[in-house]
Design a protein around this motif. Structure first.
Motif, PDB file in Angstrom:
ATOM      1  N   GLN A 531     -37.912  -0.129 -13.123  1.00 36.94           N
ATOM      2  CA  GLN A 531     -36.690  -0.296 -12.447  1.00 36.94           C
ATOM      3  C   GLN A 531     -36.627  -1.511 -11.461  1.00 36.94           C
ATOM      4  N   LEU A 532     -37.837  -1.597 -10.810  1.00 36.75           N
ATOM      5  CA  LEU A 532     -37.856  -2.548  -9.766  1.00 36.75           C
ATOM      6  C   LEU A 532     -38.081  -3.867 -10.330  1.00 36.75           C
ATOM      7  N   ASN A 533     -38.848  -3.934 -11.520  1.00 37.64           N
ATOM      8  CA  ASN A 533     -39.079  -5.004 -12.283  1.00 37.64           C
ATOM      9  C   ASN A 533     -39.727  -6.232 -11.457  1.00 37.64           C
ATOM     10  N   THR A 534     -41.116  -5.684 -10.916  1.00 42.86           N
ATOM     11  CA  THR A 534     -41.619  -6.617 -10.220  1.00 42.86           C
ATOM     12  C   THR A 534     -42.941  -7.063 -11.149  1.00 42.86           C
ATOM     13  N   VAL A 535     -43.513  -8.259 -10.354  1.00 44.54           N
ATOM     14  CA  VAL A 535     -44.816  -8.957 -11.020  1.00 44.54           C
ATOM     15  C   VAL A 535     -45.769  -7.651 -11.623  1.00 44.54           C
ATOM     16  N   GLN A 726     -18.896 -11.516 -15.193  1.00 47.79           N
ATOM     17  CA  GLN A 726     -19.397 -11.013 -13.728  1.00 47.79           C
ATOM     18  C   GLN A 726     -20.234  -9.743 -14.130  1.00 47.79           C
ATOM     19  N   ARG A 727     -19.705  -8.830 -15.036  1.00 47.93           N
ATOM     20  CA  ARG A 727     -20.037  -7.634 -15.178  1.00 47.93           C
ATOM     21  C   ARG A 727     -21.678  -7.818 -15.827  1.00 47.93           C
ATOM     22  N   SER A 728     -21.874  -8.638 -16.605  1.00 47.54           N
ATOM     23  CA  SER A 728     -23.251  -8.985 -17.286  1.00 47.54           C
ATOM     24  C   SER A 728     -24.063  -9.195 -16.172  1.00 47.54           C
ATOM     25  N   LYS A 729     -23.502 -10.343 -15.192  1.00 48.43           N
ATOM     26  CA  LYS A 729     -24.588 -10.835 -14.127  1.00 48.43           C
ATOM     27  C   LYS A 729     -25.048  -9.826 -13.256  1.00 48.43           C
ATOM     28  N   SER A 730     -23.813  -8.833 -13.178  1.00 49.19           N
ATOM     29  CA  SER A 730     -24.208  -7.754 -11.986  1.00 49.19           C
ATOM     30  C   SER A 730     -25.247  -7.009 -12.530  1.00 49.19           C
ATOM     31  N   PHE A 731     -25.396  -6.521 -13.673  1.00 51.22           N
ATOM     32  CA  PHE A 731     -26.416  -5.665 -14.272  1.00 51.22           C
ATOM     33  C   PHE A 731     -27.407  -6.389 -14.447  1.00 51.22           C
ATOM     34  N   LEU A 732     -27.812  -7.696 -14.665  1.00 54.18           N
ATOM     35  CA  LEU A 732     -29.178  -8.568 -14.870  1.00 54.18           C
ATOM     36  C   LEU A 732     -29.571  -8.350 -13.355  1.00 54.18           C
ATOM     37  N   LEU A 733     -28.748  -8.759 -12.535  1.00 57.29           N
ATOM     38  CA  LEU A 733     -29.127  -8.895 -11.115  1.00 57.29           C
ATOM     39  C   LEU A 733     -29.834  -7.576 -10.455  1.00 57.29           C
ATOM     40  N   ALA A 734     -29.374  -6.559 -10.993  1.00 59.57           N
ATOM     41  CA  ALA A 734     -29.705  -5.248 -10.511  1.00 59.57           C
ATOM     42  C   ALA A 734     -31.042  -5.074 -10.917  1.00 59.57           C
ATOM     43  N   TYR A 735     -31.857  -5.590 -11.956  1.00 59.42           N
ATOM     44  CA  TYR A 735     -32.916  -5.628 -12.410  1.00 59.42           C
ATOM     45  C   TYR A 735     -33.908  -6.736 -12.106  1.00 59.42           C
ATOM     46  N   THR A 736     -33.256  -7.423 -10.974  1.00 68.27           N
ATOM     47  CA  THR A 736     -34.184  -8.876 -10.536  1.00 68.27           C
ATOM     48  C   THR A 736     -34.550  -8.630  -9.290  1.00 68.27           C
ATOM     49  N   PRO A 737     -35.800  -8.664  -8.812  1.00 69.97           N
ATOM     50  CA  PRO A 737     -36.336  -8.271  -7.552  1.00 69.97           C
ATOM     51  C   PRO A 737     -35.804  -9.112  -6.417  1.00 69.97           C
ATOM     52  N   ASN A 738     -35.533  -8.316  -5.408  1.00 67.62           N
ATOM     53  CA  ASN A 738     -34.998  -8.850  -4.099  1.00 67.62           C
ATOM     54  C   ASN A 738     -33.685  -9.443  -4.207  1.00 67.62           C
ATOM     55  N   THR A 739     -32.871  -8.950  -5.208  1.00 67.05           N
ATOM     56  CA  THR A 739     -31.475  -9.578  -5.411  1.00 67.05           C
ATOM     57  C   THR A 739     -30.505  -8.312  -5.193  1.00 67.05           C
ATOM     58  N   ALA A 740     -30.951  -6.944  -5.412  1.00 60.93           N
ATOM     59  CA  ALA A 740     -29.832  -6.022  -5.631  1.00 60.93           C
ATOM     60  C   ALA A 740     -30.627  -4.661  -4.905  1.00 60.93           C
ATOM     61  N   GLN A 741     -29.784  -3.605  -4.719  1.00 66.59           N
ATOM     62  CA  GLN A 741     -30.326  -2.450  -4.190  1.00 66.59           C
ATOM     63  C   GLN A 741     -31.503  -1.896  -5.248  1.00 66.59           C
ATOM     64  N   SER A 742     -32.278  -0.999  -4.381  1.00 67.85           N
ATOM     65  CA  SER A 742     -33.539  -0.368  -5.132  1.00 67.85           C
ATOM     66  C   SER A 742     -32.751   0.377  -6.288  1.00 67.85           C
ATOM     67  N   ASN A 743     -33.240   0.189  -7.575  1.00 69.19           N
ATOM     68  CA  ASN A 743     -32.829   0.999  -8.815  1.00 69.19           C
ATOM     69  C   ASN A 743     -33.759   1.951  -8.993  1.00 69.19           C
ATOM     70  N   THR A 744     -33.809   3.055  -8.429  1.00 66.38           N
ATOM     71  CA  THR A 744     -34.588   4.257  -8.607  1.00 66.38           C
ATOM     72  C   THR A 744     -33.845   5.416  -8.790  1.00 66.38           C
ATOM     73  N   ALA A 745     -33.121   5.237  -9.991  1.00 67.53           N
ATOM     74  CA  ALA A 745     -32.047   6.341 -10.130  1.00 67.53           C
ATOM     75  C   ALA A 745     -32.524   7.305 -11.164  1.00 67.53           C
ATOM     76  N   LYS A 746     -33.296   7.111 -12.155  1.00 64.10           N
ATOM     77  CA  LYS A 746     -33.856   8.023 -13.089  1.00 64.10           C
ATOM     78  C   LYS A 746     -35.316   7.935 -13.325  1.00 64.10           C
TER      79      LYS A 746
END
Length: 746
Positions: A531-535, A726-746
């Protein structure tokens, strides 16, 4: 009560006065010094009819140390409820959850399929029929929804679109559950609620440990992989150890087993000592699919299986008005079966027996009504069993019956077979309430039906319910918990640390993955990293393909298909050849290999043909090569069709829509060209904008984001297309490190 608590509670009461508007009635907690609070949200008529039972429920909760509000009103729209819950959450003593009792408005969510587990129904064609019934509207305060309309027939249903700018990641602030009656013969809906709440209150007085477990894996589920089935048992032993010790019990039942499975399963859920029942199977709103043809090896019963299959097809042909004799001749030619095997297909007595066989292959709502379900908690890992927006739904029949079942977890629509249903399940051993466990589990479609405050007894000294609600950011507490010798306490610590630190927790997660002794903890580290999608994750996922835990292997090969890079091909090819015994992994691999660069895959497979270690597998390798050659031609053909403006628009659209489910990275440039070409058909551009928003890991992601930005910033772009981009961009950025809130929901 100490002075500070009195002051805090007085301030809370003063604030509540401001939200007691429009005839909303709020009864405050009796106790002012609880660690957290809870809300019973009920419609006015249900409250009038069941006031004594609701009050007794509140009293029982407060006796257990959970300060409880009762919020009643003649609710007209979902926003009224969400506003109250948000304000209660903002009080000094934090709201941890709510139960929605009776006739509570049902949000029906559009444009949010990316936060379901698998839902892919075309909203353009199906309109509101594609909406997802979801209470994430109420419990995830960061999610923003745009109101669309109220249903003209089912007026309790309200349609919303996920806002284009909201971060499309589930992160529940509170938990919710539904107590919405499913039809019970001879009772009004108010009587159903009253009887259920009496059962809940009685259960609160029991000291029941989670040490009796039953898990069923049904026909066709998870590719019927025995490796998957065995792997889950190993992991559950880590998570629920009491069930594997003397005095406990852990039964694992599989559709391949002999005997009357339906009767056996119904007997299991009636066991007075059964604490938790988990069903992994296919289903619908009114049934659970148990089994199909008996698993046999001798000739005669095998022939009977084939004959039963043939009869079902012939009976179906007659119902559909098709020529029965032609149907028989077709099966005789294609399957090489004798005509005599089909002669009795339409004989009344045989048709009746076939019908009974079909009935005995499924569990229906009527079956649950005839028994006494006693499993305290039931997890229905099935499609549609939690369709609470319907008058009758399967999970409701479990909890509203006469037995001791208190809460179920089920899905309002279809659900992915590869969901990790038992994530953090060991927390229930620690006295964690079902709702607090559920917060780390839910997709858009996942719901608790029944009392979310249900918990098993625990001998522990730490209140993990309070910790999960109030200790966010308490790094020392969670760091210490990470050292515990418990799989899911370690996993919870990882979740809470990552929730606060985001990508800064990447190294800790990676180190934990490689060093923990527990498969469940390793799976949590893997999931959070994905979910964080880091290196760190991009490199770790290669090793995860060989993980001892089958679930991790299965997910790893899936996610590599979402990345699509050539550097992963050797790992995938090796797995395809060596992990042949893991049927579900192999199934996922067959899809993933088709998403990769086929030329690279073919070259790697051809190299393995010369490897002496694989000498006995040459025929299988050649099959993989032939399949990949077919994929290569298909991707070229589909990409060319997609780019051909003279081609049929419906066919072009179909190929674009396919990208939502099948990650053909080589077709992304063609979809981008359609999206950014102002001369293209508007509907096609909308379809491309939506489809491209699913590629959160793709090596083409940067190009997709650039294309979306170009469309968003183009003054000539229509408002509808701009929102979709915009909706697609928001989703892609949610899984891009350092651009959105931590994605640790599930």
């Amino acid at each position: 009560m100490n002075k500070n608590l009195k002051i805090g509670f007085s301030l809370a009461l003063a604030t509540l006065i401001s939200i007691n508007t429009k005839a909303q009635k709020i009864e405050n907690p009796i106790k002012a010094n609880t660690a957290t609070t809870f809300a019973i949200v009920v419609d006015a008529k249900t409250y009038t009819q069941a006031k004594a039972e609701i009050t007794a429920y509140k009293t029982a909760l407060e006796k257990q140390g959970l300060g409880t509000y009762i919020v009643s009103h003649d609710w007209k729209k979902p926003e009224e409820i969400k506003t109250v819950l948000q304000k209660l959450y903002g009080q000094k003593i934090k709201l941890e959850g709510a139960v929605l009792v009776g006739d509570i408005p049902i949000p029906m969510i559009m444009n949010a399929q990316r936060i379901t587990s698998v839902y892919r129904l075309d909203e353009t064609k199906n309109s509101f029929k594609a909406a997802v019934p979801s209470d994430r509207f109420y419990d995830d305060f960061s999610m923003k929804f745009d109101y669309l309309q109220q249903d003209s027939i089912r007026t309790e249903q309200f349609y919303y679109s996920l806002s284009p700018t909201t971060v499309p990641v589930i992160h529940m602030d509170i938990y919710t559950a539904r107590i919405r009656p499913s039809y019970v013969k001879g009772k009004t809906k108010y009587e159903v609620i009253k009887d259920y709440l009496k059962k809940v209150v009685a259960e609160k007085n029991e000291q029941n440990k989670l040490n009796h477990l039953m898990v069923y894996s049904g026909m066709g589920y998870g590719s019927e992989s025995l490796t998957q089935w065995a792997s889950e048992q190993v992991t559950l032993k880590e998570q629920l150890p009491l069930a594997f010790k003397p005095g406990g019990s852990a039964k694992f039942i599989n559709s391949r087993m002999q005997g009357d499975l339906k009767s056996g399963l119904l007997a299991e859920v009636q066991r007075p000592d059964l604490d938790l029942a988990i069903f992994h199977q296919h289903g619908d709103s009114d049934m659970q699919l148990v089994s199909g043809s008996p698993n046999v090896s001798f000739p005669q019963p095998s022939i009977e299986n084939v004959r039963r299959y043939l009869r079902s097809k012939i009976q179906m042909a007659k119902r559909d008005g098709r020529d029965v004799e032609d149907t028989k001749k077709r099966f005789q030619a294609t399957l090489g079966v004798p005509m005599a095997w089909m002669d009795d297909a339409l004989v009344d007595s045989v048709v009746r027996l076939d019908s009974l066989f079909e009935v005995n292959s499924n569990i229906y709502m009527e079956d649950i009504d005839k028994i006494t379900p006693n499993a305290r908690m039931v997890i229905l890992d099935n499609c549609y069993n939690g369709s609470f927006h319907k008058d009758e739904y399967m999970s409701g029949h479990y909890i509203f019956g006469n037995g001791k079942t208190i809460v179920t977890m089920a899905n309002s629509i279809n659900v992915l077979q590869d969901v990790w249903t038992t994530n953090l399940i060991g927390l229930l051993n620690q006295g964690v309430r079902a709702g607090n466990w559920f917060k780390q589990q839910a997709f858009l479609e996942t719901h608790l039906i029944g009392d979310p405050t249900f918990s098993y007894s625990s001998n522990g000294t730490i209140d993990y319910n309070q910790a999960m609600v109030n200790y966010d950011g308490n790094h020392n507490f969670w760091a210490d918990l990470l050292k515990s010798n418990d799989a899911d306490l370690q996993a919870l610590a990882l979740y809470k640390i990552a929730e606060t630190k985001g990508t800064a927790a990447s190294k800790l997660l990676k180190d934990t993955y490689y060093n923990t002794d527990f498969a469940a903890t390793r799976a949590q580290a893997f999931t959070i990293l994905s979910q964080l999608n880091t290196v760190d994750f991009a490199s770790l996922v290669k090793d995860a393909v060989n993980d001892p835990y089958e679930y991790i292997r299965r997910k790893a090969v899936n996610l590599i298909g979402d990345f699509g890079g050539d550097e992963y091909v050797p790992t995938l090819v090796k797995s395809a050849i060596e992990d042949w015994a893991s049927k579900r992994v192999s199934y996922n691999l067959s899809n993933t290999l088709s998403f990769m660069n086929s030329e690279t895959v073919i070259k790697e497979l051809q190299t393995t043909l010369n490897n002496p270690d694989y000498g006995t597998r040459k025929a299988d390798i050649q099959k993989l090569i032939d399949r990949q050659k077919n994929t290569l031609e298909k991707v070229k053909r589909d990409g060319a069709l997609m780019s051909d403006k003279k081609a049929d628009a419906k066919k072009r659209s179909f190929n674009i829509v396919t990208l939502r489910t099948y990650s053909y990275h080589k077709e992304i440039p063609a979809a981008i060209k359609i999206l950014t070409d102002s001369s293209e058909d508007q509907a096609l551009r909308l379809t491309a904008a939506e489809a491209l928003g699913w590629f959160i890991y793709s090596y083409e992601k940067a190009n997709i984001l650039t294309a979306l930005d170009n469309v968003i910033n183009d003054n000539k772009t229509s408002e509808k297309l701009r929102k979709e981009a915009q909706r697609s961009k928001s989703f892609l950025l949610a899984y891009t490190p350092n651009t959105a809130q931590s994605n640790t929901a599930k």
